[in-house]
Design a protein around this motif. Sequence first.
Motif, PDB file in Angstrom:
ATOM      1  N   VAL A  62      14.177   5.314   3.125  1.00 48.05           N
ATOM      2  CA  VAL A  62      13.011   5.967   2.544  1.00 48.05           C
ATOM      3  C   VAL A  62      13.123   5.840   1.032  1.00 48.05           C
ATOM      4  CG1 VAL A  62      11.812   8.141   2.197  1.00 48.05           C
ATOM      5  CG2 VAL A  62      12.749   7.595   4.443  1.00 48.05           C
TER       6      VAL A  62
ATOM      7  N   ARG B 264       0.821  -1.210   0.000  1.00 42.95           N
ATOM      8  CA  ARG B 264       0.000   0.000   0.000  1.00 42.95           C
ATOM      9  C   ARG B 264       0.858   1.265   0.000  1.00 42.95           C
ATOM     10  NH1 ARG B 264      -1.689   3.294   3.882  1.00 42.95           N
ATOM     11  NH2 ARG B 264      -0.904   1.918   5.506  1.00 42.95           N
ATOM     12  N   GLU B 265       1.855   1.326   0.886  1.00 44.81           N
ATOM     13  CA  GLU B 265       2.651   2.554   0.996  1.00 44.81           C
ATOM     14  C   GLU B 265       3.452   2.807  -0.278  1.00 44.81           C
ATOM     15  OE1 GLU B 265       4.998   2.172   4.457  1.00 44.81           O
ATOM     16  OE2 GLU B 265       3.306   2.382   5.847  1.00 44.81           O
ATOM     17  N   ARG B 266       4.018   1.731  -0.867  1.00 40.57           N
ATOM     18  CA  ARG B 266       4.777   1.899  -2.113  1.00 40.57           C
ATOM     19  C   ARG B 266       3.853   2.338  -3.250  1.00 40.57           C
ATOM     20  NH1 ARG B 266       6.493  -1.456  -6.621  1.00 40.57           N
ATOM     21  NH2 ARG B 266       8.684  -1.039  -7.214  1.00 40.57           N
ATOM     22  N   ASP B 267       2.695   1.671  -3.347  1.00 46.08           N
ATOM     23  CA  ASP B 267       1.759   2.005  -4.413  1.00 46.08           C
ATOM     24  C   ASP B 267       1.242   3.437  -4.263  1.00 46.08           C
ATOM     25  OD1 ASP B 267       2.107  -0.517  -5.416  1.00 46.08           O
ATOM     26  OD2 ASP B 267       0.283  -1.343  -4.543  1.00 46.08           O
ATOM     27  N   GLU B 268       1.021   3.889  -3.016  1.00 45.04           N
ATOM     28  CA  GLU B 268       0.555   5.258  -2.806  1.00 45.04           C
ATOM     29  C   GLU B 268       1.615   6.264  -3.226  1.00 45.04           C
ATOM     30  OE1 GLU B 268      -0.518   5.491   1.267  1.00 45.04           O
ATOM     31  OE2 GLU B 268      -2.487   4.547   1.007  1.00 45.04           O
ATOM     32  N   ALA B 269       2.890   6.000  -2.898  1.00 46.69           N
ATOM     33  CA  ALA B 269       3.966   6.909  -3.290  1.00 46.69           C
ATOM     34  C   ALA B 269       4.097   6.963  -4.810  1.00 46.69           C
ATOM     35  CB  ALA B 269       5.284   6.469  -2.654  1.00 46.69           C
TER      36      ALA B 269
ATOM     37  N   ARG C  67       5.970  14.649   1.128  1.00 46.79           N
ATOM     38  CA  ARG C  67       5.842  14.371   2.559  1.00 46.79           C
ATOM     39  C   ARG C  67       6.414  15.548   3.327  1.00 46.79           C
ATOM     40  NH1 ARG C  67       4.246   9.154   3.429  1.00 46.79           N
ATOM     41  NH2 ARG C  67       4.632   9.314   5.645  1.00 46.79           N
TER      42      ARG C  67
ATOM     43  N   GLU D 106      13.720   5.455  -8.965  1.00 49.85           N
ATOM     44  CA  GLU D 106      13.575   5.265  -7.515  1.00 49.85           C
ATOM     45  C   GLU D 106      14.941   5.365  -6.844  1.00 49.85           C
ATOM     46  OE1 GLU D 106      12.044   1.966  -4.184  1.00 49.85           O
ATOM     47  OE2 GLU D 106      11.889   1.546  -6.326  1.00 49.85           O
TER      48      GLU D 106
ATOM     49  N   SER E 118       8.186   7.542   0.324  1.00 46.35           N
ATOM     50  CA  SER E 118       7.433   6.590   1.139  1.00 46.35           C
ATOM     51  C   SER E 118       7.673   6.874   2.615  1.00 46.35           C
ATOM     52  CB  SER E 118       7.893   5.160   0.819  1.00 46.35           C
ATOM     53  OG  SER E 118       9.196   4.937   1.348  1.00 46.35           O
ATOM     54  N   GLN E 119       6.913   6.211   3.466  1.00 47.91           N
ATOM     55  CA  GLN E 119       7.199   6.225   4.887  1.00 47.91           C
ATOM     56  C   GLN E 119       8.475   5.421   5.140  1.00 47.91           C
ATOM     57  OE1 GLN E 119       3.786   5.351   7.375  1.00 47.91           O
ATOM     58  NE2 GLN E 119       5.092   4.302   8.854  1.00 47.91           N
TER      59      GLN E 119
ATOM     60  N   ARG F 286       1.212   9.044  -6.168  1.00 40.18           N
ATOM     61  CA  ARG F 286       1.397  10.485  -5.926  1.00 40.18           C
ATOM     62  C   ARG F 286       2.397  11.066  -6.925  1.00 40.18           C
ATOM     63  NH1 ARG F 286       1.611   8.986  -0.485  1.00 40.18           N
ATOM     64  NH2 ARG F 286       3.870   9.329  -0.442  1.00 40.18           N
TER      65      ARG F 286
END
Length: 569
Positions: A190, A157-162, A276, A218, A175-176, A165
């Motif tokens: 990060v 989820r966190e990777r896909d959200e980053a 972020r 990345e 990412s977080q 965005r």
Amino acid sequence: MALTVVFGLGVTIAAFLGVRAADRDRLAFHFDRTAVNLERVGRQRLQNELDVLYSLRDAFDAEGLLTRQAFGVFARAQLERHPGIRALEWVPEVPASARAAMEAAARRDGLAGFRFTDRTPQGALVTAPPRAVLYPVFYVEPVAGNEAALGFAPLMRERDEAIARARDTGRPAASQAFTIVQASHGGLGVAVFVPVYDPGATLASPADRRKHLRGLVEGLFQPAELLKPLQAEARALGVEVVLADESAPPGNRLLVGDPEPRSTFHHEATIDMGTRRWMLAFALADEHVLAGLRGLEWLVLVAGLASTALIGGYLWSMLARRASAEQLVAERTRALDYAQALDQMKTNFVNGVAHDLRTPLTSILGYAEFLEEDLAHASSPDQHGYIVQIMRGARRLERLMDDLLDLAQVDAGTFRLKRLPADLGQHVQEVAESMRPQLEEAGLHLDAPRLATPIMLDIDADRIERVLANLLSNAIKFAPRGTSIRLGIVVEAGQVRCEVADRGPGIPADELPRLFKRFSQLAGAAAKGGTGLGLSIAKAIVEAHGGQIGVTSSPGHGATFWFSLPDGR
């Protein structure tokens, strides 16, 4: 007498409180000024790391699609200069219809058995299940230690959200923080993504960006490594550094530093780190607060009470003398503070200029190295010569920035060596070999005999090589064409001595004492180039090793520059 004593006590207490308040104000002023300077340096360090991703994105835009080899050349050059970045990756957008073709393309690149993978809840690496769109790691540098990352396309989820965005905004997205399992010592990482779109595409809306996305660059950042130089500089000034991700859930925000710095002096700054909100904070260490406040005010209190009790009737006279002494102390303190402020401003200016120059220089070197390797057989001799000249000029500028940063570290007291056992003779030969092009261009011969046995010393090999390179460069400048330069090692009692001798015009005796001073050049030397920093840097490096450096010369008989290192064998 009683009234005199009461008055004396009142004056003493008032002086005590006044000096304490003045000390606190002075300490707050110095802390704020120091924290602002540190904040600027911290922002620049973070921006430098982001600029690496921008440069890699620009390379994709310029080339259309980098090959795996070209990506490796460019990424390796960036990683060497940016220890805060653990890895660089290319993550293409792969629709389900293109999955088989992409996997086959990677296998043609030499990656036998390549496939898109994911991890089970138990941590096992398995073939990624069918999905409408995948974002796999297609290129990675360094490959060693990151083999398992190749083809990794996790449903996280966190990777896909980053990624979403970055794709929809066209800006970097972070990412977080998470634990880097590949790192030998663990630590937080990060992931920062920068989108790459179809060349020339219209990107007016998120829908346009989704339509034209090709993939993402990345970078795996390590905040602790990224801010390590800043932390060292801050500790030398008595300041603690904290970096936190304010966009993360409570309990998962701390990236670097002590979560609860104990100090009444704080400075905080918000940094936009790829969509972020990061917070960079500085706090004055407790021991420095106490050291600043348990000085003059307690001396004033004790002296005032003693004066009131013992002298009594002479109170007015002593108050007048003390007022005069305090005025003198204040004037001298202001003068000292001003001098220290000027020195700190100079150091910060040098650091800032050198760091600001690194970003464009990184791109110049990266592209030049890519051109030299990728176009070596396609370019004409003249074009190849132009590329070589670009690289030489960029590397000279890089060495100058290294000199300026080393001088700033010497002034700030943060100059540190990285000592490891090394064969001095081998490093002498490597420097001699690296200087061959300059020697051939100057029409000079280098006499550098190889030693039969190794000379193992605990040294910072990179910096000792810089000393040798500086001494050889000086000899090349002044040696007459057609002569030879001698580079040798002499093992004496308890010392290992390196010598660089030329047959140049020599150095007058009255000019020898200023040779190793900063920005000092001999008469006529300015026309031959240089900044006057090389010998002063060499002196600082040698003396940091516990050695000595010097020169013997007389007009018309050449010069012999030498330095000696303790033989700890």
